[in-house]
Design an enzyme around this catalytic site. Sequence first.
Site, PDB file in Angstrom:
ATOM      1  N   ASP A 210      32.140  16.332  12.508  1.00  0.00           N
ATOM      2  CA  ASP A 210      31.309  15.652  13.498  1.00  0.00           C
ATOM      3  C   ASP A 210      29.898  16.257  13.515  1.00  0.00           C
ATOM      4  O   ASP A 210      29.433  16.826  12.529  1.00  0.00           O
ATOM      5  CB  ASP A 210      31.985  15.701  14.868  1.00  0.00           C
ATOM      6  CG  ASP A 210      31.707  14.473  15.715  1.00  0.00           C
ATOM      7  OD1 ASP A 210      30.609  14.389  16.288  1.00  0.00           O
ATOM      8  OD2 ASP A 210      32.577  13.586  15.798  1.00  0.00           O
TER       9      ASP A 210
ATOM     10  N   TRP B 257      30.115  12.425  10.481  1.00  0.00           N
ATOM     11  CA  TRP B 257      29.497  11.767  11.641  1.00  0.00           C
ATOM     12  C   TRP B 257      28.008  11.573  11.391  1.00  0.00           C
ATOM     13  O   TRP B 257      27.331  12.451  10.848  1.00  0.00           O
ATOM     14  CB  TRP B 257      29.705  12.641  12.874  1.00  0.00           C
ATOM     15  CG  TRP B 257      29.035  12.177  14.140  1.00  0.00           C
ATOM     16  CD1 TRP B 257      29.597  11.446  15.140  1.00  0.00           C
ATOM     17  CD2 TRP B 257      27.685  12.456  14.564  1.00  0.00           C
ATOM     18  NE1 TRP B 257      28.685  11.243  16.161  1.00  0.00           N
ATOM     19  CE2 TRP B 257      27.501  11.849  15.833  1.00  0.00           C
ATOM     20  CE3 TRP B 257      26.623  13.140  13.988  1.00  0.00           C
ATOM     21  CZ2 TRP B 257      26.306  11.920  16.535  1.00  0.00           C
ATOM     22  CZ3 TRP B 257      25.411  13.208  14.686  1.00  0.00           C
ATOM     23  CH2 TRP B 257      25.269  12.609  15.937  1.00  0.00           C
TER      24      TRP B 257
ATOM     25  N   ARG C  98      19.606  12.253  26.430  1.00  0.00           N
ATOM     26  CA  ARG C  98      20.212  13.180  25.472  1.00  0.00           C
ATOM     27  C   ARG C  98      19.175  13.638  24.430  1.00  0.00           C
ATOM     28  O   ARG C  98      19.486  13.762  23.260  1.00  0.00           O
ATOM     29  CB  ARG C  98      21.425  12.542  24.795  1.00  0.00           C
ATOM     30  CG  ARG C  98      22.534  12.204  25.767  1.00  0.00           C
ATOM     31  CD  ARG C  98      23.766  11.661  25.091  1.00  0.00           C
ATOM     32  NE  ARG C  98      24.350  12.637  24.168  1.00  0.00           N
ATOM     33  CZ  ARG C  98      25.610  12.557  23.714  1.00  0.00           C
ATOM     34  NH1 ARG C  98      26.392  11.554  24.095  1.00  0.00           N
ATOM     35  NH2 ARG C  98      26.075  13.461  22.877  1.00  0.00           N
TER      36      ARG C  98
ATOM     37  N   LYS D 194      31.850   7.962  10.624  1.00  0.00           N
ATOM     38  CA  LYS D 194      31.833   7.693  12.065  1.00  0.00           C
ATOM     39  C   LYS D 194      30.383   7.447  12.456  1.00  0.00           C
ATOM     40  O   LYS D 194      29.564   8.360  12.482  1.00  0.00           O
ATOM     41  CB  LYS D 194      32.403   8.870  12.855  1.00  0.00           C
ATOM     42  CG  LYS D 194      32.391   8.656  14.366  1.00  0.00           C
ATOM     43  CD  LYS D 194      32.925   9.875  15.108  1.00  0.00           C
ATOM     44  CE  LYS D 194      32.830   9.685  16.621  1.00  0.00           C
ATOM     45  NZ  LYS D 194      33.307  10.885  17.357  1.00  0.00           N
ATOM     46  N   TRP D 195      30.068   6.189  12.764  1.00  0.00           N
ATOM     47  CA  TRP D 195      28.697   5.749  13.076  1.00  0.00           C
ATOM     48  C   TRP D 195      28.551   5.706  14.586  1.00  0.00           C
ATOM     49  O   TRP D 195      29.128   4.859  15.257  1.00  0.00           O
ATOM     50  CB  TRP D 195      28.477   4.371  12.461  1.00  0.00           C
ATOM     51  CG  TRP D 195      27.120   3.768  12.619  1.00  0.00           C
ATOM     52  CD1 TRP D 195      26.435   3.540  13.774  1.00  0.00           C
ATOM     53  CD2 TRP D 195      26.284   3.261  11.564  1.00  0.00           C
ATOM     54  NE1 TRP D 195      25.238   2.935  13.521  1.00  0.00           N
ATOM     55  CE2 TRP D 195      25.114   2.747  12.162  1.00  0.00           C
ATOM     56  CE3 TRP D 195      26.418   3.176  10.185  1.00  0.00           C
ATOM     57  CZ2 TRP D 195      24.087   2.159  11.427  1.00  0.00           C
ATOM     58  CZ3 TRP D 195      25.393   2.594   9.452  1.00  0.00           C
ATOM     59  CH2 TRP D 195      24.242   2.097  10.056  1.00  0.00           C
ATOM     60  N   ASP D 196      27.753   6.616  15.136  1.00  0.00           N
ATOM     61  CA  ASP D 196      27.660   6.766  16.583  1.00  0.00           C
ATOM     62  C   ASP D 196      26.316   6.232  17.107  1.00  0.00           C
ATOM     63  O   ASP D 196      25.366   6.025  16.343  1.00  0.00           O
ATOM     64  CB  ASP D 196      27.813   8.244  16.949  1.00  0.00           C
ATOM     65  CG  ASP D 196      28.409   8.460  18.337  1.00  0.00           C
ATOM     66  OD1 ASP D 196      28.459   7.494  19.126  1.00  0.00           O
ATOM     67  OD2 ASP D 196      28.821   9.591  18.635  1.00  0.00           O
TER      68      ASP D 196
ATOM     69  N   ASP E 293      35.252   8.251  25.372  1.00  0.00           N
ATOM     70  CA  ASP E 293      35.061   9.690  25.206  1.00  0.00           C
ATOM     71  C   ASP E 293      35.992  10.503  26.097  1.00  0.00           C
ATOM     72  O   ASP E 293      36.052  11.733  25.970  1.00  0.00           O
ATOM     73  CB  ASP E 293      33.614  10.079  25.543  1.00  0.00           C
ATOM     74  CG  ASP E 293      32.699   9.993  24.335  1.00  0.00           C
ATOM     75  OD1 ASP E 293      33.204   9.833  23.210  1.00  0.00           O
ATOM     76  OD2 ASP E 293      31.471  10.088  24.513  1.00  0.00           O
TER      77      ASP E 293
END
Length: 729
Positions: free
Chosen positions: A373, A416, A448, A481-483, A553
């Site tokens: 990640d 990630w 963030r 994993k495309w966030d 989450d």
Amino acid sequence: MLISYDKDRRVFHLHNKDISYYLVVDDRGMLQHLYFGSYLPDIDIEAITYHDIQKTTFLDKETHSEKEEPFRYFHPESSMLEVPSEGGADKRGGMIVIRQKNGTAFTDFRYQDYSIAKGKPLLKGLPSIRGGSDECETLEIKLKDVLSNVYLLVRYSIFSDKDVIVRSARLENGTKEGVCLDKAFSASLDLPDSDYFLCHFPGDWEQERRFVENRLADGKLVIHSNFGFSSHAENPFCILRRPGTDERHGEALSFSLVYSGSFAIDVDVNRWKSTRVSMGLDDEDFAYTLSPNESLQLPEVVMSYSAMGLGKLSRGLHDLIRDNLLKRDSYRKEEQGIVLNSWEDTYFDFDTAKIMKYIGAAKDIGANVFVLDDGWFGHRDNDSSSLGDWHVNTAKIDLSKVVDFCHEKGLRFGIWMEPEIVSPDSDLFRTHPEYALGIPGVDLSLIRHQLILDIGNEKVRDYVWQQIDNLFKKYRIDYLKWDFNRYFTEVYSHFLGSKDQGKTMFGYVLGLYDLLDRFTKHYPDVFLQTCASGGGRFDMGMLYYSSQIQGSDTSDAVDRSFNLYSTSFGYPLSVLGSHVFSNDSTSVATRMAIAFFGTYGFEFNPDRLSEEDRDEIKKAETVYSAYHLDCIQNGDLYRLSSPYQSNYLGMACVSKDQKKAVVLFMNYRRETPLSRFLKVYGLKDDSYYVNNLDGHSHSGPYYKNVGLNISKRLTRGNEARLILLDEVD
């Protein structure tokens, strides 16, 4: 033949063995909706369109005389319409609103022509339901606005074996000048009454898609997201159910927007108690100028109908998504893999040795995919920097060594990324601050520590793609994993002029789809899972490109049980990213049972497991191999008990051949041994099944009418268990 046209009555009929959808071109050239429901071989236009209301009149512009409306059974405020007008006597709201050159918003589309074709064409630049010529037909109707040379092409597709109508709309500007759109909805459906409950799925971070019902009443209910993505706040899916409709009985309709950006679903009950459901692009930050000869394709809408309850409605949508939306050809044939993700244990604190040890531990607990990640790139040791600088931090990790070690252990390697985002503390932002969305002269909100890249612009999009492509060319990565972790604020593109800023939000989503399309075409064997702070972008649009979406989450099994139950109304559990977390508020067995009714995977450090927990995981590995592919990934879902209405969650997934099933039962509040029987549906009437709860064998009708006796079992608080059923002689 699935679509017929009666040219004498100008009636279109879309139908299969279960459903009918009727519409008519009236004498004014307007498309009137007649019926959507169980199959009807014919329809009485006059009987269904009659309104006991005084006829309306108008001032004829040619003769300057007062005339009555020429169509006997039309009334602007009560007739059911397929493409409602704006600015006239119908005050329920138009589907498309054009800002005309005379300054008005009057928009009125009238019939021109039609065509019927085998199969279903894909939409250019947008995700869409797939359909071959052997399984569906498509009706396209062309309409023209009365004040301008703007054309609207509406498409309706119907399948031979699915109880859905798939709608879309495309605008074409035939004028010699630009035309501004103030509103661009994809579909509208009028219903003759308002005797419904509206079921929708609001929420928040870690609380996604909660099941909520509202009884329809006078006025408008709006389900929408203005966050720039489909969001945690709402989901672009809703249900209308009749009072008394439950899982197995009664009428229900559903509406799904195949789109991942800001959206709106309006449910409007007027003074005559009829209902209009409209859906499309949310109008905040939206204004779209069509240049001469330019066209605009709008997202698709899936409308589904069930006369046999909410369960049948959901199972039909699940089959449609698995058969006609997901991109991977191998989806039904192979397990998607048990993932161990590094995030919940390591966060940003890792090195090569630590990750290799993690991979070895992943193998020991039966995982076959390891996902590294956040924290492997730039100089990222916390979440305040480096997004956009997608080069490996070689001082922190030897990625080639890690990937090779993972493959030597027999695991696939995943990574990630958050490609749509940039950190102000990054080489990319320092070099190209104009690549980020943000209004000049205004302090930009940081969520963030992040800003959003303007991927609606081709130059920015090409840069992002080059970063992704470079990484996947250099390393043998099997899983992405495309966030996406923030919502839109201060929306402004530095590449668009002042008159085109209203295109930014829609253009962004088209840019996202272009990137996802490039990735899946260049790397078809790489498994793609999408994520948006958990389940913040859980929609049919993303499922066109990715076979899984992270569900939430939250690491709490109780929260996740509510999430999987409510998500199941519109989406198959096989696309619901669901992991066993280190959160010890419930037992490992309970966490595994909840995660099993999803994709199933892990987010914890295996070295910290007790021997008892390791034994539970070994047992679950055997169950996964025997049941997950046939029952969870490809099977039929039956909701047996609602956690919103009782102290229990009950769900069953039955294999398509009905030879085996997995039942999930969860008890919430601690209880004494009450008399409790859980009825299980979906089994064969002429077969017997042994269960592992008490070892007894019963017939399919016994499980349906008597049920599993759980009276003295599973009475502790927040305790879940998987119950297995297998056909026997």
